[in-house]
Design a protein around this motif. Structure first.
Motif, PDB file in Angstrom:
ATOM      1  N   GLN A  94     -10.644  15.854 -33.828  1.00  0.00           N
ATOM      2  CA  GLN A  94     -11.281  16.977 -33.456  1.00  0.00           C
ATOM      3  C   GLN A  94     -10.624  17.564 -32.329  1.00  0.00           C
ATOM      4  O   GLN A  94     -10.104  16.774 -31.433  1.00  0.00           O
ATOM      5  N   PRO A  95     -10.389  18.661 -32.271  1.00  0.00           N
ATOM      6  CA  PRO A  95      -9.677  19.506 -31.080  1.00  0.00           C
ATOM      7  C   PRO A  95     -10.463  19.075 -29.643  1.00  0.00           C
ATOM      8  O   PRO A  95     -11.445  19.092 -29.783  1.00  0.00           O
ATOM      9  N   VAL A  96      -9.671  18.549 -29.013  1.00  0.00           N
ATOM     10  CA  VAL A  96      -9.950  18.409 -27.427  1.00  0.00           C
ATOM     11  C   VAL A  96      -9.751  19.645 -26.738  1.00  0.00           C
ATOM     12  O   VAL A  96      -8.633  20.197 -26.585  1.00  0.00           O
ATOM     13  N   LEU A  97     -10.742  20.079 -26.021  1.00  0.00           N
ATOM     14  CA  LEU A  97     -10.984  21.236 -25.326  1.00  0.00           C
ATOM     15  C   LEU A  97     -11.298  21.138 -23.764  1.00  0.00           C
ATOM     16  O   LEU A  97     -12.078  20.062 -23.546  1.00  0.00           O
ATOM     17  N   PHE A  98     -10.570  21.915 -23.071  1.00  0.00           N
ATOM     18  CA  PHE A  98     -10.949  21.993 -21.652  1.00  0.00           C
ATOM     19  C   PHE A  98     -10.719  23.423 -21.323  1.00  0.00           C
ATOM     20  O   PHE A  98      -9.915  24.212 -21.722  1.00  0.00           O
ATOM     21  N   MET A  99     -11.273  23.607 -20.158  1.00  0.00           N
ATOM     22  CA  MET A  99     -11.051  24.896 -19.328  1.00  0.00           C
ATOM     23  C   MET A  99     -10.131  24.985 -18.253  1.00  0.00           C
ATOM     24  O   MET A  99      -9.666  23.939 -17.563  1.00  0.00           O
ATOM     25  N   LYS A 100      -9.220  26.168 -18.318  1.00  0.00           N
ATOM     26  CA  LYS A 100      -8.492  26.413 -16.961  1.00  0.00           C
ATOM     27  C   LYS A 100      -8.930  27.448 -16.212  1.00  0.00           C
ATOM     28  O   LYS A 100      -9.029  28.501 -16.949  1.00  0.00           O
ATOM     29  N   ALA A 101      -9.148  27.492 -15.057  1.00  0.00           N
ATOM     30  CA  ALA A 101      -9.854  28.717 -13.987  1.00  0.00           C
ATOM     31  C   ALA A 101      -8.829  29.770 -14.263  1.00  0.00           C
ATOM     32  O   ALA A 101      -7.671  29.512 -14.459  1.00  0.00           O
ATOM     33  N   THR A 102      -9.667  30.783 -14.399  1.00  0.00           N
ATOM     34  CA  THR A 102      -8.681  32.237 -14.581  1.00  0.00           C
ATOM     35  C   THR A 102      -7.845  32.434 -13.178  1.00  0.00           C
ATOM     36  O   THR A 102      -7.172  33.293 -13.352  1.00  0.00           O
ATOM     37  N   THR A 103      -8.189  32.002 -12.166  1.00  0.00           N
ATOM     38  CA  THR A 103      -7.470  31.996 -10.905  1.00  0.00           C
ATOM     39  C   THR A 103      -6.352  31.314 -10.859  1.00  0.00           C
ATOM     40  O   THR A 103      -5.551  31.628 -10.040  1.00  0.00           O
ATOM     41  N   ALA A 104      -5.869  30.408 -11.919  1.00  0.00           N
ATOM     42  CA  ALA A 104      -4.763  29.890 -12.127  1.00  0.00           C
ATOM     43  C   ALA A 104      -3.682  30.973 -12.891  1.00  0.00           C
ATOM     44  O   ALA A 104      -2.323  30.548 -12.850  1.00  0.00           O
TER      45      ALA A 104
END
Length: 285
Positions: A94-104
């Motif tokens: 299944q897709p592996v999901l993570f977030m990247k902070a919008t400040t990046a």
């Protein structure tokens, strides 16, 4: 259409790239490239404009992030089988999901700053998907109807922070300057098949990545549908869909970015990015 935001950080204006590659000012028509503009109706109104009637933008201004006020940036890990193999990871079921902070997030050609103490800052060329409508639990068949367009993304990653500092990947993905997007957003009507786009990345003129979106484990429609099952996607949200083989982590020996390096990357039909790699200010003191 190719939509952009140009100007200095915090003072970007909305623009349109005409057939000759020139920037045309959209300020008289819209306030910014925001949720209203990214909707189906908003894009229809922009498509009705005659670019030749819009003011010509002189010079070569900076390209900012092509979407104003990104609410969330979701990234997909191990979405190319060859990248999973080079990092000794299994192909996900299944897709592996993570977030990247919008400040990046930053402009396509803004400098990449190596974080304080980093020795494993890495590169990743990725297809970015920009959401245009409120997207909640949609089917795969309908998913692309909710997409406004596509853009080039460099999912810059600090591998020590990501893999050796405990917890989830977000620490290695969210450092300032780690999310260049653009130079522009290409609306989906100009990208008839997002699953057949070549993508590449070079460091100091050496090509490390050379892939095609057709080899994604999970395609764009699948990802939009899958993610919308777990959370509502809003207009302006960005999905970074994974990278093909050729990242620094997967080389023998592993090779990472250093101050003075130059990164160039691009995706067929979506434009190119160029970033100078800088030392962290604390390292320069």
């Amino acid at each position: 259409m190719k939509l952009c935001r140009y100007g200095e950080p915090g003072a970007e204006k909305p623009g349109l790239i005409d057939r000759d590659g020139a920037i045309r000012d959209l300020s008289a028509a819209i306030d910014d490239i925001n949720a209203d503009v990214l909707s189906r109706e908003g894009l229809r109104k922009l498509a009705a404009l005659d670019p030749s009637t819009l003011p010509f933008v002189e010079g070569k201004p900076r390209f900012g992030t092509p979407v104003a006020h990104v609410g969330k940036m979701l990234c997909v890990g191990m979405n190319y089988a060859d990248h999973a193999a080079e990092t000794n990871a299994p192909v996900p079921e299944q897709p592996v999901l993570f977030m990247k902070a919008t400040t990046a997030i930053g402009g396509a050609n803004d400098a990449i700053v190596i974080p304080r103490g980093s020795v494993k800052t890495d590169w990743e060329v990725e297809l970015g998907v920009i959401i245009g409508e409120v997207t909640r639990d949609v089917s795969i068949d309908d998913a692309l109807d909710y997409v406004a367009g596509y853009a080039v993304i460099n999912d810059v990653s600090e591998r020590e922070f990501q893999l050796e500092h405990g917890g989830q990947w977000v620490k290695g993905k969210s450092c300032d300057t780690f999310g260049p997007i653009g130079p522009w957003l290409v609306t989906k009507d100009d990208v008839p098949n997002p699953q057949n786009l070549s993508l590449w990345l070079e460091v100091n003129g050496h090509r490390y990545q050379n892939g095609n979106t057709r080899t994604m484990v999970f395609g764009v429609a699948h990802l939009v549908s899958y993610i919308s099952r777990y959370m509502t996607l809003m207009p302006g949200d960005v999905i970074s869909t994974g990278t093909p083989a050729g990242v620094g982590l997967g080389l023998h020996p592993p090779t990472y970015l250093k101050p003075g390096d130059v990164i160039e990357l691009g995706i067929e039909g979506l434009g190119q990015q160029r970033q100078d790699v800088l030392a962290h200010p604390a390292s320069r003191a």
